[in-house]
Design an enzyme around this catalytic site. Structure first.
Site, PDB file in Angstrom:
ATOM      1  N   PRO A   1      13.424   0.813   2.343  1.00 19.85           N
ATOM      2  CA  PRO A   1      14.468   1.746   2.743  1.00 19.85           C
ATOM      3  C   PRO A   1      14.235   2.312   4.153  1.00 19.85           C
ATOM      4  CG  PRO A   1      13.040   2.763   1.107  1.00 19.85           C
ATOM      5  CD  PRO A   1      12.563   1.354   1.281  1.00 19.85           C
TER       6      PRO A   1
ATOM      7  N   VAL B   1       7.282  -5.144  -0.966  1.00 19.39           N
ATOM      8  CA  VAL B   1       8.161  -6.319  -0.878  1.00 19.39           C
ATOM      9  C   VAL B   1       7.428  -7.512  -1.483  1.00 19.39           C
ATOM     10  CG1 VAL B   1       9.369  -7.868   0.698  1.00 19.39           C
ATOM     11  CG2 VAL B   1       9.280  -5.419   1.175  1.00 19.39           C
TER      12      VAL B   1
ATOM     13  N   HIS C   1       2.617  10.102   5.818  1.00 19.91           N
ATOM     14  CA  HIS C   1       3.249  10.624   7.033  1.00 19.91           C
ATOM     15  C   HIS C   1       2.437  11.770   7.626  1.00 19.91           C
ATOM     16  CE1 HIS C   1       7.415   8.935   5.664  1.00 19.91           C
ATOM     17  NE2 HIS C   1       6.592   7.993   6.063  1.00 19.91           N
ATOM     18  N   SER C   2       1.266  11.995   7.114  1.00 16.91           N
ATOM     19  CA  SER C   2       0.402  13.019   7.710  1.00 16.91           C
ATOM     20  C   SER C   2      -0.139  12.533   9.047  1.00 16.91           C
ATOM     21  CB  SER C   2      -0.717  13.401   6.732  1.00 16.91           C
ATOM     22  OG  SER C   2      -1.929  12.780   7.035  1.00 16.91           O
TER      23      SER C   2
ATOM     24  N   ASP D   1       0.583  -9.241  -1.721  1.00 15.93           N
ATOM     25  CA  ASP D   1       0.192 -10.649  -1.643  1.00 15.93           C
ATOM     26  C   ASP D   1      -0.010 -11.141  -0.211  1.00 15.93           C
ATOM     27  OD1 ASP D   1       2.759 -10.572  -0.705  1.00 15.93           O
ATOM     28  OD2 ASP D   1       3.549 -12.118  -2.033  1.00 15.93           O
TER      29      ASP D   1
ATOM     30  N   ASP E   1       3.788  -4.510   2.850  1.00 11.90           N
ATOM     31  CA  ASP E   1       3.414  -5.707   2.096  1.00 11.90           C
ATOM     32  C   ASP E   1       3.655  -5.504   0.603  1.00 11.90           C
ATOM     33  OD1 ASP E   1       2.433  -8.301   1.729  1.00 11.90           O
ATOM     34  OD2 ASP E   1       0.437  -7.538   1.240  1.00 11.90           O
TER      35      ASP E   1
ATOM     36  N   ARG F   1       0.803   1.620   6.878  1.00  7.68           N
ATOM     37  CA  ARG F   1       2.184   1.181   6.935  1.00  7.68           C
ATOM     38  C   ARG F   1       2.294  -0.310   6.613  1.00  7.68           C
ATOM     39  NH1 ARG F   1       6.424   1.358  11.348  1.00  7.68           N
ATOM     40  NH2 ARG F   1       8.013   0.408  10.060  1.00  7.68           N
TER      41      ARG F   1
END
Ligand SMILES: *[C@@H]1O[C@H](CO)[C@@H](O)[C@H](O)[C@H]1NC(C)=O
Ligand SMILES: *[C@@H]1O[C@H](CO)[C@@H](O)[C@H](O)[C@H]1NC(C)=O
Length: 342
Positions: free
Chosen positions: A168, A81, A198-199, A85, A78, A73
């Site tokens: 989102p 967006v 999402h597992s 970096d 990172d 996540r």
């Protein structure tokens, strides 16, 4: 360079050929990227950097299996967006990590730990952005994913602002989510594949409240949920919270649950209408995404391969190399504003 996909779906081929054009036109993902394989080894600056990182991950994972989901996540937050970096790691009153979407991120202290080890062995050499990419690869591998090659040589960004966080919400519509992925140079196969993250892990009931009780403002649950699953999720996420009670968390994939194991059960659950988030269940409703889901549910190997490729693509979004950015001494601060230096 044309992207290569290991998984070929006959009916999907046409759809994918359209996306290839898309990807080649995207500026955020210019393959071949300027990164190299084993950067710190070939430049002889920290020959064992990847070994040190793997060792730290193995040690930590024994104590805390949730680290794989957390790092995945973190890397997503990172890379999407401003690029891969390390900007998500920077502290500050208005940094990316303070954005609403990033409130529940974890794993920062673990990245600090790895950085401390590397600074002791090879000071000022290994970027925080590379550490995040490598540690995520190793942790997710321990959880059951394939070990994919991570190109290195990223440098660290010097700015991080909450206002730039455009991630989102998990309750977003499929169309909006796909538009978001495409704006970053990724495609529908990347999205269907990366959703497989999402597992494992948890999410907040507030993101599925509408599915359980008031879908699309109808006052009814999401009709695409299997009845027994709906009943079960409603128990975990009650409609009324007691005074002072905060929304609970639920597992993103009840089949993995507290084991935090990486598998393709996520895709099987989409097919049986037992996906937790709305955006997950929507995989079922597109012709192309339904085929991808069926393919991944039937073959863990296909999913693993596609996952390896999409993770690399995500890690290559807008990287800084050469003289861009810097190598932070502390992942939480740019070198200029590092309070621990004299
Ligand atoms: C939600 O409701 C609106 C208006 O009734 C409708 O146009 C839209 O398709 C619905 N969305 C879903 C996901 O059902
Ligand atoms: C879930 O989200 C709600 C609303 O944003 C928040 O108040 C609550 O603290 C969150 N719960 C957990 C356990 O993080």
């Amino acid at each position: 360079m044309r992207r290569q996909r290991f998984v070929i779906f006959p009916l999907l081929a046409f759809a994918l050929s359209l996306y290839v054009v898309d990807v080649e036109g995207a500026s955020s993902l210019q393959p071949p990227v300027k990164l190299v394989w084993h950067y710190y080894k070939v430049h002889n600056t920290c020959v064992n950097a990847e070994v040190y990182i793997r060792h730290q991950v193995e040690k930590f994972y024994k104590r805390d299996k949730t680290i794989a989901a957390k790092l995945l996540r973190l890397q997503y937050s990172d890379c999407f967006v401003t690029g891969s970096d390390g900007s998500i790691l920077l502290d500050g009153p208005k940094s990316e990590k303070t954005a609403r979407q990033n409130r529940r991120l974890g794993g920062f202290a673990f990245i600090d730990k790895i950085k401390t080890v590397l600074e002791a062995r090879c000071p000022g050499v290994v970027s925080c952005a590379d550490i995040l990419n490598l540690a995520t690869r190793d942790a997710v591998h321990l959880a059951g994913a394939p070990s994919y090659p991570v190109l290195t040589g990223r440098r660290d960004g010097m700015t991080s602002t909450a206002a730039s966080v455009d991630l989102p919400s998990p309750s977003i519509s499929w169309e909006a989510a796909l538009a978001y992925f495409k704006s970053k140079g990724l495609d529908v196969l990347d999205m269907a594949t990366l959703l497989g993250a999402h597992s494992m892990g948890k999410t907040n009931c507030s993101y599925i409240e509408d599915r359980l009780y008031n879908f699309n403002k109808t006052g009814k649950p999401d009709p695409s949920m299997k009845a027994s699953f709906l009943a079960n999720q409603r128990k975990l996420c009650p409609p009324r919270l007691k005074k002072g009670q905060s929304y609970p968390l639920v597992f993103l994939n009840p089949a993995s649950g507290p084991k935090y194991s990486f598998s393709n059960s996520y895709y099987s659950r989409v097919l049986t209408k037992e996906a937790v988030l709305g955006v997950d269940q929507q995989l079922f409703f597109g012709d192309d995404t339904k085929q991808i889901t069926q393919e991944f549910a039937a073959s863990f190997e296909d999913f693993r391969r596609s996952f390896a490729l999409s993770m690399s693509r995500m890690g290559n979004i807008n990287v800084l190399t050469g003289k861009e950015g810097e190598i932070r001494k502390n992942c939480r601060f740019t070198n200029k504003y590092n309070p621990s230096k004299n």
